[in-house]
Design a protein around this motif. Structure first.
Motif, PDB file in Angstrom:
ATOM      1  N   LYS A  69      24.563  64.024 -16.059  1.00 21.38           N
ATOM      2  CA  LYS A  69      23.885  62.730 -16.061  1.00 21.38           C
ATOM      3  C   LYS A  69      24.932  61.642 -15.871  1.00 21.38           C
ATOM      4  O   LYS A  69      25.595  61.219 -16.810  1.00 21.38           O
ATOM      5  CB  LYS A  69      23.129  62.515 -17.377  1.00 21.38           C
ATOM      6  CG  LYS A  69      22.304  61.229 -17.392  1.00 21.38           C
ATOM      7  CD  LYS A  69      21.558  61.069 -18.705  1.00 21.38           C
ATOM      8  CE  LYS A  69      20.734  59.784 -18.713  1.00 21.38           C
ATOM      9  NZ  LYS A  69      20.020  59.598 -19.996  1.00 21.38           N
TER      10      LYS A  69
ATOM     11  N   VAL B 139      26.872  58.258 -15.470  1.00 26.18           N
ATOM     12  CA  VAL B 139      26.708  56.971 -16.150  1.00 26.18           C
ATOM     13  C   VAL B 139      26.644  55.824 -15.149  1.00 26.18           C
ATOM     14  O   VAL B 139      26.383  54.687 -15.526  1.00 26.18           O
ATOM     15  CB  VAL B 139      27.867  56.725 -17.142  1.00 26.18           C
ATOM     16  CG1 VAL B 139      27.858  57.760 -18.238  1.00 26.18           C
ATOM     17  CG2 VAL B 139      29.215  56.714 -16.415  1.00 26.18           C
TER      18      VAL B 139
ATOM     19  N   LEU C  84      28.738  64.440 -18.500  1.00 31.34           N
ATOM     20  CA  LEU C  84      28.889  63.354 -17.524  1.00 31.34           C
ATOM     21  C   LEU C  84      28.477  63.794 -16.128  1.00 31.34           C
ATOM     22  O   LEU C  84      27.956  62.995 -15.349  1.00 31.34           O
ATOM     23  CB  LEU C  84      30.337  62.854 -17.511  1.00 31.34           C
ATOM     24  CG  LEU C  84      30.806  62.135 -18.774  1.00 31.34           C
ATOM     25  CD1 LEU C  84      32.285  61.794 -18.683  1.00 31.34           C
ATOM     26  CD2 LEU C  84      29.990  60.861 -18.999  1.00 31.34           C
TER      27      LEU C  84
ATOM     28  N   ARG D 266      24.100  57.318 -23.856  1.00 30.93           N
ATOM     29  CA  ARG D 266      24.125  57.093 -22.404  1.00 30.93           C
ATOM     30  C   ARG D 266      23.496  55.764 -22.000  1.00 30.93           C
ATOM     31  O   ARG D 266      23.678  55.298 -20.895  1.00 30.93           O
ATOM     32  CB  ARG D 266      23.402  58.249 -21.683  1.00 30.93           C
ATOM     33  CG  ARG D 266      24.185  59.548 -21.718  1.00 30.93           C
ATOM     34  CD  ARG D 266      25.511  59.387 -20.949  1.00 30.93           C
ATOM     35  NE  ARG D 266      26.433  60.503 -21.200  1.00 30.93           N
ATOM     36  CZ  ARG D 266      27.374  60.475 -22.105  1.00 30.93           C
ATOM     37  NH1 ARG D 266      27.508  59.415 -22.895  1.00 30.93           N
ATOM     38  NH2 ARG D 266      28.185  61.498 -22.262  1.00 30.93           N
TER      39      ARG D 266
END
Length: 1733
Positions: free
Chosen positions: A883, A885, A880, A829
């Motif tokens: 968290k 991007v 995704l 990430r």
């Protein structure tokens, strides 16, 4: 009243006044709110707030400012919007949002940020006014728009609001109208710009100014606009003003002069020029901006007489004389560092010529070096730096620069000369001269006149221009310097004649031509005159200064192509081709990059060589073929770099040829072009080291030719050639360059054609497939390029004008989707490219329609492969979503991703319904992953609209809707389809479903809460109970509510829906009802806990924590119980409440055993494993906390328990020794360290404004050390700033209890001592007993004086009653909290006489306490003792018991209150006993008093003698023996205990017994004789405790004392303490005593012990008997009739008076030895029990 009517015009308004609604149907408004108006009626509107549609109601029409509207249809719904321009709307919305944040910043006292936001808002408000004015010209509007959007974006960033993405024009980019890739790139660009602005702000560079500077430097051409407003100078004659730009370092003028002819009357000579003196200095380049300094100068020349002092007789006219200069530094203005407002006027000071030899040019240099005083004379001008040439600025600034604006050009050539820009000007500078005076005595006054003449000597008319803005003239006349031999004029003027006349004119004097043309370039341009030198001139071209070449670009290129068309040999073609390559290379140089536009313009407009393409293609192919063979070809690399412009010339030449000859030779041309590409391909196939750079160059520059080639060549065929071009490259060679080249092709027009993509896309996808598969391992640049290529492809395919794209998208999906998914999974990430890869994946999914999904699903060959894909996708999506991007302020990008993911999730769910729902194909893990993904999606933070501002919430709902409802309904539908498989997801899915139901969306909750009942039914069907479900939901509910989920409405819905579902299930209903009650109770406590956890009140947080841990204890949830124990412990430690922290941990330790059993998981802390280890660890911590809290008694108890384990269980003697040492230290601390007694406060929280756990309840709070009530109350009020303080101590009425406000009541209460059984009947030191006066207490008193009956102004005690309230707390204090609720309150009343008795007891108690303190510590200051004693004995201040005597010791009172006889005797007894106490105190004072206070002491002794005489006469004599005279056989420890206050002062308060009397004193007994046994007096009850079986009666003259004596001397207690458990007996004494139970419990009285004999002497009812001493009564009062009935206490509120509060805190066990004298004694019958009371 008229009915409400719907309105069609009055629909939208802004609130301009606050309106507070008075009823339920009113809508309260705040200034700035926007409202939708639905109906109107007689000055009232009905509608709702835009920020909250749920708030609807009526409001006055006059409070709203109406706005124009636009109504848009969205389906069947009408959307009403303001008719303002979009930018104004954005500013308005932004100001509203910032305004609410600004208020929050102000409340939180963030001063710096408040001021910053304030400045930003003021700027926006001002700019909004300008926008609304509608008077801005287009260029100003454009500039203002840039400012506004820049400021909004900057403000949003620093306030952590969502980023606004914009298009190139500054308009908000609508996500639905942009592709995912475009949106992502717009976010990146916006972020970069904002970060740059923030850096500039931090560097104190204003954003606007830096923006202008950047814009200026990015342009090759610049201008300066000057508007002459006025010229203030005392001349008296006409004058000429020559304005120009000046470089002070080079001392040279760099622009033409702007000439203003100024009249003698103070305005322009041509009146039409008034307010129209405007000039633009243009043709300035970046070199000029890079000059260190630039000045705007004005040279003033007077036109008139030689001397202003000349008389009119010899007046000369028309002479030009020097007058002065005006100078201003404009470097920052012209460079854009300082922004100039168009209305801002600048003053340019004037400096006059002083002497005749002050030449204007010399004066100019002096003034620029050092300034002087202008005396207020000078020019007033406005200025503005403009970007662009004259054509551009006339378009962009039409209000400034029009056709009447004078243009003053730069002297010399501009940096860029556009084709068609013809300029043939000669600038002549008259520098100076040397003139001899010949035979004259003085120098001449020289005037230079110049004409332009033709061949015949005739003057060429209008050929001289003195300055821009002036008409051309026939002659030039210089300035005249008076009598100067060598004048220096430095005057520049322009000679302008037609080009064809230049060779035929001449001037009168010598001059210097300023043409900078070199001979080499001139020879090339004039090649026809010397054709034999052509080859030499072509070769010399490469050594000519490039600046000269590009300035005369058109002429040079024309010459080259003319030569090319006339060339007959290949050698010349090559030379000309190389010259062309050289020129193109020059323009490619960064130094001359601005000439690209010149070259482009030349090709389009002036290039005319129709046959050039053949020779260009021929030479180019020759170079390529030579290089392909590996042979050396020096120009080939330069040629490839110039490929773009070579093909531009080829294509343009071919197009001109085709136009001229109507398409002739097209096939030959295409064939030649094909062969040319084949030659390029041949080059790409080579693997020579010498061709590596050439192949790289070909990859880089070949895409640049496509735009032009496709104009003259078949696009599909060209695509095939390109495909061959890339296929020729060996695999795994030049990967980076290959991908970059393909990226350029995708950006070309060629790729937008469907037929071209059919050829090129498969080749690109093959390349990308390998590149993306190794994304995580390859070099960063290559990965970035591959992503950029794919993003560009997707961007093209998202457009509407590129033809059919279905198959192309399908190809991408099949080839790359799974590869990209796996790439995202494997990339970290924190990877720099992760956001790009995710954007790429999102773009693919967004461009897929249902057919794409269907086809793609069918590509999976087997079930397992499809399951793997779906599992990968679900896990990827969940990760995704959990968290993101993207940065958190990329809200548009996040919401678009959510929308795309939602569609994909639902599509994949449909696939699962079709393929994996049957029993044989059911995939539990797949469905489990789906549910967790769906719940993660619905609960993600970016979709929780309730957390957003109204502005943001409305935006999201308008653009995206509420996606939570869609996915929530889908989850519900799928759950019910699972059938028998549901049990597989219980309890695993309880938590996720709970998260979903907690979302505050009514319809969603109603749709999903029934799933819980379905789970209950399912589990009950399988296991006959639903314990798993119940345990899981309790566990998860705790975490979810603490994290912010749930509210009271949820609790109501949960209860209602579950009970409704269970109504038809008779067998299940009782269990469900029990479960609902359990969950409801938990929710109530959890919501209270969550409410106060964000509160500043630590007390409230502790209360709610205790409520929760008690709840979990009651329902036997040990793990949760322990969890909240430690939360409570942490809260106590934060507040340094170590005692309470210890009691809290003690609760955990009680759950453990001294065993070696392994702990349950919830017990394991500090690495402990067995219960013994954990309990020992806890005890160590608890003991440490008790030590810090000075609760050594509790610490000792735990030490003993540990010692028992060390000694008898585990035999750890070393640990035992350390523990005993610590225990010993605690004992020492108890005896030596002072422990301040805390005050206790009763706090009542009244009103409905409090949470339920406080509402209308009373709590007893334990104060901190030395904490005053005022400090405690102020701290309390700070926790409830909106609360109203009640200044009453009585219980408030229902009006306050039911009020919606908050009320606080606070007052001090006194703890009631409760002695532990182990200390009863024992001599206990004061240090020990004092501890129990403020610890282990559960009952508290509050006494309040009231007046009843007639008030005697001279004696207030007659009507002084006391109302006393006794509070009983639910637990003893201290405990796990510093406060507990008072669950029981009793009210009693003390009569004035009882009040007087308490006051006397209190006074005696003060004296006893003080004597004990001064006996124990001789270092104490004497002043407190002096003040106490003097206040009692001094007649000037005394009056206490004198008032009692007047009030109660009268015949009238005795007759009216016969029931008070015992109490009157008791009061007299207390007065009598005060004398020996005072005597002891004065004696002690005499031993301690200093010499300077000796007179004071003597005065006090004299007053005491008089007082003692009076009291002993009326109430008898009482004496205290000297303790030193007593000979005791007790061990030293016992003596010490006597001296350290054995007798409890509380015994004085409750004594109702007579004083025992002896005929002989103790000291008269022989040493060996058994000492007389003095009964122990229990002060609360007035009884004397005896151990002996024998009674002896001693008779005195005036009183009777009944005394029991034992035959045997025993060690006896000096007092008896209150019992915790009162024994009830059937004896008469006990029955009579029980009637006084309530009173005694409220006054700290205790019950008499069994077998006690009461001494009934009337004069000694207040002092205890002392072991080994007899008490003699002298002059006693009359005997008390104990059979007389007592007056029972009334049930009312009681409290001590405030002046006794401090004294009651210091109650102690006081050691006193009494010595009595008896004048008379009477025998009392032993069996007369009626004399007990």
């Amino acid at each position: 009243m008229a009915p409400w009517a719907r309105t069609s015009t009055e629909r939208y308004g802004v609130v301009k006044w606050n309106f507070i609604g008075q009823g339920e149907k009113h809508l309260s408004l705040e200034v700035g709110d926007t409202v939708y108006i639905q109906e109107v009626c007689e000055g009232w509107y009905k509608g709702y707030l835009i920020r909250n549609k749920a708030q609807q109601g009526a409001f006055p029409a006059s409070f709203v400012h109406l706005r124009e509207i636009v109504v848009e249809k969205q389906g069947d719904e009408e959307v009403v919007m303001s008719a303002e321009m979009p930018l104004v709307k954005e500013v308005t919305t932004t100001l509203r949002e910032w305004g609410s944040i600004w208020k929050q910043l102000f409340v939180t006292n963030k001063e710096a940020r408040v001021e910053q936001v304030k400045r930003l808002m003021w700027e926006l408000i001002e700019w909004r006014s300008q926008l609304l004015s509608g008077t801005l010209p287009s260029d100003e509007f454009k500039e203002l728009k840039q400012k506004v959007t820049s400021k909004i974006d900057y403000g949003n960033k620093i306030l952590e609001l969502d980023q606004v993405v914009r298009d190139r024009d500054g308009n908000i980019l609508e996500p639905e109208r942009a592709s995912v890739i475009s949106l992502f790139r717009a976010h990146e660009e916006a972020t970069a710009k904002i970060n740059e602005r923030i850096k500039e702000e931090q560097s104190n560079i204003q954003t606007d100014h830096s923006g202008i500077s950047a814009r200026i430097q990015s342009s090759p051409t610049h201008s300066l606009y000057v508007f002459v407003r006025n010229f203030v100078c005392r001349i008296g004659e006409d004058s000429d003003l020559f304005m120009s730009l000046y470089d002070p370092n080079k001392q040279s003028i760099i622009s033409e002069n702007y000439l203003v002819r100024w009249g003698s009357k103070g305005f322009p000579k041509e009146i039409d020029m008034l307010n129209n003196l405007k000039v633009v200095f243009t043709d300035l380049g970046n070199k000029d901006l890079n000059r260190e300094k630039i000045y705007l100068i004005c040279q003033i020349v007077r036109v008139g007489r030689m001397d202003l002092k000349e008389s009119h007789k010899k007046c000369t006219t028309g002479l030009r004389r020097p007058f002065g200069v005006a100078v201003m530094d404009i470097s920052d203005i012209i460079k854009g560092k300082t922004e100039c407002e168009e209305d801002k006027q600048y003053f340019i000071p004037f400096f006059p010529v002083v002497a005749e030899n002050d030449f204007l040019h010399t004066l100019l240099n002096k003034v620029t070096a050092s300034r002087g005083d202008s005396g207020g004379q000078g020019l007033w001008v406005t200025m503005k730096a403009l970007v662009g040439d004259i054509v551009q600025i006339r378009k962009e600034y039409p209000h400034l620069v029009d056709r009447s604006t004078v243009v003053a050009r730069k002297l010399g050539f501009p940096e860029i000369i556009m084709p068609g820009d013809v300029r043939n000007d000669i600038y002549l500078t008259l520098q100076g001269g040397d003139f001899d005076k010949y035979n004259k005595t003085t120098q001449k006054n020289v005037e230079v006149i110049m004409w332009v003449c033709d061949e015949e000597g005739k003057v060429v008319p209008n050929s001289i221009c003195l300055g821009a803005g002036d008409k051309a003239v026939n002659e030039y006349r210089s300035v005249i310097y008076y009598q100067v031999k060598q004048p220096r004029w430095m005057e520049t003027f322009k000679v302008s004649v037609p080009l064809e006349e230049m060779q035929r004119i001449h001037l009168r004097f010598m001059f210097r031509h300023r043409s900078s043309q070199e001979l080499g370039l001139l020879g090339l341009l004039k090649w026809r005159t010397r054709p034999e030198l052509l080859k030499e001139n072509l070769e010399k071209l490469k050594i000519i200064d490039g600046e000269e070449v590009v300035k005369f670009l058109q002429d040079t290129l024309d010459a080259l192509y003319i030569m090319m068309e006339h060339s007959q040999t290949d050698d010349y073609d090559i030379l000309l081709f190389d010259a062309l390559i050289y020129i193109i290379g020059l323009i490619a140089d960064r130094k001359f990059q601005h000439f690209n536009t010149v070259l482009e313009a030349y090709i389009k407009q002036h290039f005319s060589a129709t046959m050039a393409y053949k020779k260009l293609m021929s030479v180019l192919k020759r170079y390529l073929d030579v290089s392909s063979r590996g042979e050396q070809c020096e120009p080939i690399l330069r040629t490839l770099k110039a490929l773009e412009y070579i093909f531009k010339f080829i294509v343009r030449s071919r197009m001109l040829y085709s136009q001229l000859y109507e398409g002739k030779e097209q096939a030959d041309f295409e064939d030649s072009l094909r062969r040319l590409f084949e030659s390029i391909n041949s080059l790409m196939k080579t693997d020579y080291t010498t061709t590596l750079l050439l192949r790289v160059a070909a990859l880089k520059y070949l895409p640049t030719v496509l735009h032009d080639v496709e104009k003259v060549f078949d696009a599909k065929l060209l695509s095939q050639l390109l495909q061959d071009f890339y296929i020729c490259i060996p695999p795994e060679k030049l990967q980076k360059q290959k991908v970059a080249s393909m990226t350029e092709i995708v950006s070309s027009q060629l790729f937008q054609r469907q037929e071209c993509r059919d050829v090129l896309l498969p080749m690109m996808l093959r390349e990308l497939s390998g590149a993306l598969a190794s994304m995580a391992d390859g070099p960063h640049d290559e990965r970035r390029n591959s992503l950029e290529l794919l993003n560009n492809i997707l961007e093209v395919l998202s457009r509407d004008n590129v033809g059919e794209t279905f198959q192309h998208i399908q190809d991408i999906v099949v080839s790359l989707l799974r590869i990209i998914n796996r790439t995202v999974i494997t990339m970290g990430r924190e990877h720099a490219l992760i956001s790009r890869v995710v954007a790429c994946m999102t773009a693919i999914l967004s461009q897929m329609d249902d057919r794409h999904y269907t086809i793609y699903i069918e590509t999976f060959t087997g079930t397992s492969d499809l399951v793997d894909f779906l599992m990968e996708t679900f896990l990827l999506f969940k990760d995704l979503i959990g968290k993101h991007v993207y940065p958190s302020d990329w809200m548009a990008m996040i919401m678009v991703q959510n929308r795309v993911f939602l569609r994909a999730i639902n599509t994949y769910a449909d696939t699962m319904n079709r393929k994996f729902l049957n029993n044989n194909d059911f995939e539990v893990q797949l469905w489990n992953n789906y549910f967790h993904l769906a719940v993660a999606f619905i609960t993600q933070e970016s979709l929780q609209l309730q957390h957003f501002s109204p502005t943001k919430r409305n935006k999201i709902q308008a653009k995206y809707g509420d996606m939570r409802r869609l996915i929530g309904f889908a989850i519900r539908d799928i759950w019910y389809k699972l059938g028998s498989h549901k049990i597989c997801f219980i309890p695993g899915m309880v938590g996720p479903i709970l998260e979903m139901t907690l979302i505050p969306e009514e319809e969603l909750r109603r749709a999903t809460i029934p799933i819980f009942f379905d789970m209950i039914t399912c589990e009950h069907t399988h296991f006959s109970n639903f314990h798993k479900f119940e345990n899981e939901i309790i566990l998860k509910l705790d975490h979810e509510v603490e994290g912010g989920g749930g509210d009271e409405r949820y609790m109501q819905l949960l209860e209602t829906i579950l009970l409704e579902c269970a109504a038809e299930k008779l067998l299940l209903r009782p269990e469900v009802e029990h479960f609902v009650a359990l969950v409801k109770g938990l929710l109530i406590r959890l919501l209270d806990y969550r409410t106060v956890m964000s509160d500043d009140s630590r007390n409230n947080r502790m209360s709610c924590t205790v409520n929760l841990l008690n709840f979990y204890k009651d329902i036997n949830r040990e793990g949760m119980y322990i969890r909240y124990l430690y939360k409570l412990r942490d809260l106590h430690l934060d507040g340094e409440n170590y005692t309470e922290a210890a009691y809290t941990l003690l609760l955990h330790s009680r759950l453990l055993k001294w065993s070696d059993d392994v702990c349950n998981p919830q017990f394991e802390i500090h690495g402990s494993q067995t219960q013994r280890q954990l309990k020992e660890t806890l005890y160590d911590t608890i003991i440490d906390y008790f030590d810090k809290g000075k609760m050594w008694e509790e610490a000792i108890t735990l030490c003993k328990e540990l010692a028992e384990q060390y000694e008898n269980e585990i035999f750890e003697y070393e640990l035992l020794s350390r523990r005993l040492e610590k225990q010993a230290k605690f004992y020492e601390n108890i005896m030596k360290i002072l422990r301040p007694k805390p005050d206790y406060f009763a706090v009542g929280y009244y009103g409905q404004g409090y949470p339920p756990f406080l509402r209308n309840k009373v709590f007893i709070h334990r104060g901190k050390e030395y904490e005053r009530r005022e400090d405690f109350q102020n701290h309390l009020m700070s926790q409830f700033p909106s609360a109203v303080r009640l200044n009453i101590t009585t219980m408030p009425g229902d009006d306050i209890r039911n009020s919606h406000l908050q009320y606080i009541q606070c007052f001090t209460v006194q703890p009631v001592l409760e002695i532990p059984p182990r200390l009863k009947n024992k001599p206990v030191p004061d240090q020990i007993i004092n501890f129990y006066k403020s610890n282990y207490v559960q009952r508290f008193h509050y006494s309040r004086p009231v007046r009843k009956g007639p008030v005697d102004p001279n004696n207030e005690f007659v009507s002084m009653w006391i109302e006393r309230t006794t509070f009983t707390t639910v637990y003893k204090l201290p405990g796990i909290l510093r406060w507990f609720e008072a669950t029981d309150m009793k009210h009693t009343t003390l009569s004035p006489l009882e009040n007087a008795i308490e006051n006397m007891e209190s006074t005696n108690e003060k004296i006893l306490t003080m004597i004990n303190q001064y006996q124990a510590d001789w270092s104490l200051p004497i002043n407190p003792l002096s003040m106490l004693l003097n206040g009692i004995v001094d007649p000037a201040v005394m009056g206490g018991f004198a008032k009692y005597e007047k009030a109660f010791f009268t015949d009238e009172y005795t007759l009216q209150h016969p029931e008070d006889r015992d109490k009157l005797l008791r009061l007299k007894d207390l007065i009598a006993w005060q004398i020996p106490l005072l005597g002891g105190g004065i004696s002690l004072h005499g031993k301690r008093v200093t010499d300077d206070l000796r007179p004071f002491h003597e005065r006090m002794e004299e007053c005491f003698k008089q007082l003692r005489k009076k009291v002993e006469k009326e109430y008898g004599v009482r004496e205290l023996p000297d303790i030193d005279e007593r000979k005791s056989s007790r061990p030293r420890s016992m003596l010490r205990s006597i001296r350290q206050s054995i007798i409890s002062i509380s015994s004085l308060q409750g004594s109702e017994c007579g004083t025992p009397t002896r005929v002989h004193a103790d000291r008269d007994l022989p040493p060996d004789s058994p000492g007389p046994r003095t009964p122990t007096l229990q002060r609360s009850s007035g009884s004397v405790s005896m151990s002996a079986s024998e009674e002896k009666v001693v008779t005195a003259s005036d009183g009777e004392v009944k005394l029991r004596r034992s035959k045997k001397k025993k060690k006896r207690s000096s007092m008896i303490f209150i019992s915790e458990e009162r024994e009830r007996t059937s004896t008469l004494d006990s029955k009579r005593l029980s009637k006084k139970q309530e009173f005694r419990s409220d006054t700290n009285l205790s019950e008499p012990n069994e077998g006690a004999v009461v001494l009934t002497n009337a004069n000694s009812r207040s002092l205890p008997a002392i072991t080994g001493l007899s008490l003699l009564v002298v002059g006693g009062a009359e005997e008390v009739d104990t059979a007389r009935a007592r007056r029972d206490s009334k049930s009312m509120s009681v409290c001590l008076t405030s002046d006794r509060t401090a004294d009651r805190r210091s109650k102690g066990v006081i050691s006193l030895l009494f010595k009595s004298k008896a004048s008379k004694s009477e025998d009392v019958k032993p069996g007369d029990s009626s004399n007990h009371f």
